[in-house]
Enzyme design. Structure first.
Site, PDB file in Angstrom:
ATOM      1  N   ARG A 386       3.036  99.192 -69.582  1.00 22.04           N
ATOM      2  CA  ARG A 386       3.487  97.821 -69.831  1.00 22.04           C
ATOM      3  C   ARG A 386       3.140  97.492 -71.274  1.00 22.04           C
ATOM      4  O   ARG A 386       1.972  97.495 -71.643  1.00 22.04           O
ATOM      5  CB  ARG A 386       2.800  96.823 -68.909  1.00 22.04           C
ATOM      6  CG  ARG A 386       3.018  97.069 -67.415  1.00 22.04           C
ATOM      7  CD  ARG A 386       2.446  95.923 -66.594  1.00 22.04           C
ATOM      8  NE  ARG A 386       2.302  96.270 -65.197  1.00 22.04           N
ATOM      9  CZ  ARG A 386       3.280  96.200 -64.300  1.00 22.04           C
ATOM     10  NH1 ARG A 386       4.478  95.786 -64.674  1.00 22.04           N
ATOM     11  NH2 ARG A 386       3.062  96.530 -63.034  1.00 22.04           N
ATOM     12  N   HIS A 446       0.661 106.436 -65.312  1.00 22.07           N
ATOM     13  CA  HIS A 446      -0.152 105.229 -65.403  1.00 22.07           C
ATOM     14  C   HIS A 446      -1.308 105.397 -66.384  1.00 22.07           C
ATOM     15  O   HIS A 446      -1.997 104.435 -66.719  1.00 22.07           O
ATOM     16  CB  HIS A 446      -0.676 104.877 -64.002  1.00 22.07           C
ATOM     17  CG  HIS A 446      -1.261 103.512 -63.877  1.00 22.07           C
ATOM     18  ND1 HIS A 446      -2.607 103.299 -63.686  1.00 22.07           N
ATOM     19  CD2 HIS A 446      -0.693 102.284 -63.914  1.00 22.07           C
ATOM     20  CE1 HIS A 446      -2.834 102.002 -63.603  1.00 22.07           C
ATOM     21  NE2 HIS A 446      -1.699 101.362 -63.735  1.00 22.07           N
TER      22      HIS A 446
END
Length: 722
Positions: A386, A446
């Site tokens: 993100r 991730h």
């Protein structure tokens, strides 16, 4: 008496043996999440917080609940529709979970309404009013009418609901108003719907020194006469819907980018999961709404209060500093300043760890900016999970590519609700000449890693940044995370192996320092837990401290139960979901679980293992990681577990960050054996984790100031007080 004690001991052992092999040893994941959001909501009633901050917590609880309903509850509803009887780790079927969740959601919604009622009254006393049907003075009413006619009426479209007009599509999180009307000319009943475009602000502020707000739906209802001339308004009802927003990956997706672009469109039209009804709906209108929306397994929530609490964030932004937390400006690491801002020189001298948001995320941006501008840097590799809408990280990578450097970016398309933004970034990076990789189809990437290869003399040196949080400059101001910088050659070589694994599917046969999920991270944790069990059995001090966002993996939980049964003292700081049941004699009596909810969102992940001495100690094995204690992190995501070996960094992570989390009393909740959370009450020596780090510099990164006599209050653990 002796016989009675023996009987009680036998009873507790029998009970422990019974629970240790049944699903009852776990809490339900979904109900645990709802308990977490209840703790978030509790901060909206915290009298120690300024009013607008309390309102922000109410808004966050609403936003959290929306996401939970549209993803987790939607998934369960889908299982019920497809007659999939997958049993949860605590032994519940999907339909049983849905029933329990619906009951808890309704309770939570009532608590939100109560909190809103109190906050609305308290804010009004401070000159921040939210009106509904209340009348303002002549000037105020004139302004509202003009605003409606000029800004609202041109963009809304009333639609009659009858056989001649198809029922309109209502988007996810869409709000509409259903009007029951009578046409004056012929006394005919008419039903009209007005859908509120998402482009309109949810709350409108009336100009003036006093902050007066009105919701856009109340503004529309207030001026129904202007909207429906020639009709008599008999009543109206506001509604809001939430749709299934999860995206499932198909294993045979040939083009991941194309798949996600179409999946995002499908998500906007997902099945309805929740219908919220406000006000006194006309029964016929409600029946019409229910039938036309095609509700199947949907939860219907009726309320006389507000719907869509997430929209209150606009009011929480009101410019009233005295009703908010005092502004906080993060520090810049002094050791980097001592090297005239040269990140590489500072890292070359010694490893450094930065704790956000107390220390600025700007240092991470500077690391990449300097790499982009440095003529000796030959390559940059970066993971992006993100990055936010206005990302300086993206700009730095583009600048590096423009400067002719080899730049590789691993962009994760499966970052929920950031898929569209990540597609946009990927397109921009590719146009600039960055090699963009989307990673694995089945696994999310991730791990948070930056890798910079720099020419120094006749050789190359690799500088690495490992983070527990995202490369997101906005969340880095409110999430507590760790950024670890190192030039350790072993870390550099392992980072290279990680990127080769992601970009070329070349699975590393071994690593020198890092543990990678799903290859070796779980095994490394298990080995460390088993070592503590061995220490306990040998009569040595044995303890585990860990900090994470969620703990749901049954195998990891069972490993921690085994450690507790061996006598290992375990303290877990789990902010959100925790499926481990602590404090059960014979199973988990040596495990304590706490959750911290406060001004900043605790997001860092840390594991510490005593290694034969009382924690904290210099010999302890300390790790930071991007992974939570969840099956998806350990088995279905690319994650990193990074050992901390530098003395100063080790002291900061263990003796400052981790210990401060354990010592906090003012923002902490304790998980009880029955699954309830109790807020830590008044104590003789209150301690606020966030205040401590806002007012005291860290160890790592202080450079020469460590020897300058500028003291930082040393934290110490008094046994039995946690």
């Amino acid at each position: 008496m002796l016989e009675a004690r023996e009987s009680n001991a036998t009873d507790s052992e029998t009970a422990a043996a019974a629970i240790s092999t049944t699903p009852a040893r776990y809490f339900n994941r979904e109900l645990s999440w709802l308990a977490f959001n209840e703790r978030v909501l509790a901060e909206a009633t915290n009298a120690n917080y300024p009013l607008l901050e309390r309102l922000r917590f109410l808004s966050i609880s609403g936003s959290n609940l929306d996401e939970f309903l549209t993803v987790r509850v939607a998934g369960l509803a889908g299982q019920v529709r497809r007659q999939i009887e997958e049993i949860s780790i605590d032994g519940m079927t999907p339909s049983q979970q849905l029933a329990a969740i619906h009951e808890e959601v309704l309770k939570l919604e009532r608590m939100q309404q109560d909190a809103w009622k109190d906050l609305k009254r308290l804010l009004a006393a401070e000159g921040v009013r939210v009106i509904g049907e209340e009348r303002l003075g002549h000037a105020g009413e004139r302004w509202l009418k003009d605003y409606f006619l000029e800004h609202i009426m041109p963009v809304i479209t009333p639609q009659a609901i009858d056989p001649a007009h198809p029922f309109p599509f209502v988007a996810n999180q869409g709000i509409g108003v259903l009007f029951s009307l009578t046409r004056i000319a012929d006394d005919a009943p008419v039903m009209e719907m007005v859908l509120i475009p998402s482009a309109l602000s949810r709350f409108v502020r009336v100009p003036g020194e006093e902050a007066i707000y009105i919701s856009v739906e109340d503004l529309i209802c207030r001026h129904a006469a202007q909207l429906f001339p020639g009709f008599r308004v008999n009543g109206h009802g506001v509604f809001r819907i939430l749709r299934d927003s999860d995206i499932e990956i198909e294993e045979d997706a040939e083009d991941l980018v194309r798949y996600y672009r179409t999946a995002i469109q499908r998500r906007r039209r997902g099945l309805i999961i929740v219908l919220q009804l406000q006000g006194k709906f006309d029964p016929a209108a409600e029946d019409l709404l229910r039938s036309q929306l095609g509700l199947d397994r949907a939860l219907v929530i009726k309320t006389g209060g507000l719907i869509g609490f997430s929209g209150l964030s606009a009011i929480a932004d009101e410019d009233r500093p005295e009703l908010k937390f005092e502004p906080y400006s993060p520090r810049y690491p002094e050791r980097i300043l001592e090297h005239d801002g040269d990140c590489f020189a500072a890292i070359r001298e010694k490893d450094i760890v930065i704790q956000h948001p107390y220390e600025t995320f700007e240092v991470v941006i500077d690391f990449l900016r300097q790499a982009a501008a440095d003529p000796d840097v030959v390559a940059i590799k970066q993971t992006l999970y993100r990055a936010g809408k206005q990302s300086a990280v993206i700009a730095a990578l583009i600048a590096a590519a423009d400067a002719g450097k080899s730049v590789t970016a691993v962009v994760e398309l499966k970052a929920r609700f950031d898929e569209e933004q990540n597609l946009l970034w990927a397109s921009q990076l590719e146009r600039a000449g960055v090699q963009v990789i989307y990673g694995f189809v089945d696994w999310k990437t991730h791990a948070k890693v930056s890798m910079v290869v720099r020419r120094e003399g006749d050789s190359y040196r690799t500088y690495c940044h490992f983070g527990t949080g995202n490369y997101h400059p906005v969340t880095a101001r409110i999430y507590t995370d760790l950024s670890y910088f190192t030039a350790d050659p072993k870390a550099g070589r392992d980072a290279g192996r990680l990127f080769n694994f992601i970009t070329g599917y070349v699975e590393p046969k071994r690593t020198e320092l890092l543990s990678i999920s799903p290859i070796s991270l779980r095994a490394t944790l298990y080995e460390a837990i088993d070592d503590e069990i061995a220490h306990a059995r040998a009569g040595k001090p044995a303890a585990i401290w860990a900090k994470m966002n969620s703990l749901t993996d049954p195998e990891l939980i069972d490993r921690l139960y085994a450690a507790s049964q061996a006598g290992v003292e375990i303290i877990l700081v789990v902010r959100g979901i925790c499926c481990l049941r602590p404090g059960i004699e014979g199973l988990s009596e040596h495990i304590m679980v706490k959750s911290i909810i406060g001004r900043f969102l605790e997001h860092g992940r840390i594991w510490a293992f005593a290694n034969g001495a009382e924690l904290p100690n210099r010999r302890a094995r300390v790790f930071i990681t991007s992974a939570d204690g969840m099956s998806r992190n350990l088995d279905r995501r690319v994650e990193l577990l990074v050992p901390i070996r530098n003395k100063t960094v080790h002291d900061q992570v263990l003796g400052q960050v981790m210990l401060a989390n354990l010592l906090d009393t003012e923002q902490s909740w304790i998980l009880e054996p029955d699954g309830t959370y109790e807020r830590v009450g008044e104590t003789e020596n209150p301690f606020n984790l966030h205040r401590y780090f806002m007012t005291n510099p860290s160890l790592s990164g202080r450079g020469a100031s460590l020897a300058s006599g500028r003291k930082v209050p040393k934290l110490s653990l008094r046994r039995g007080n946690i």
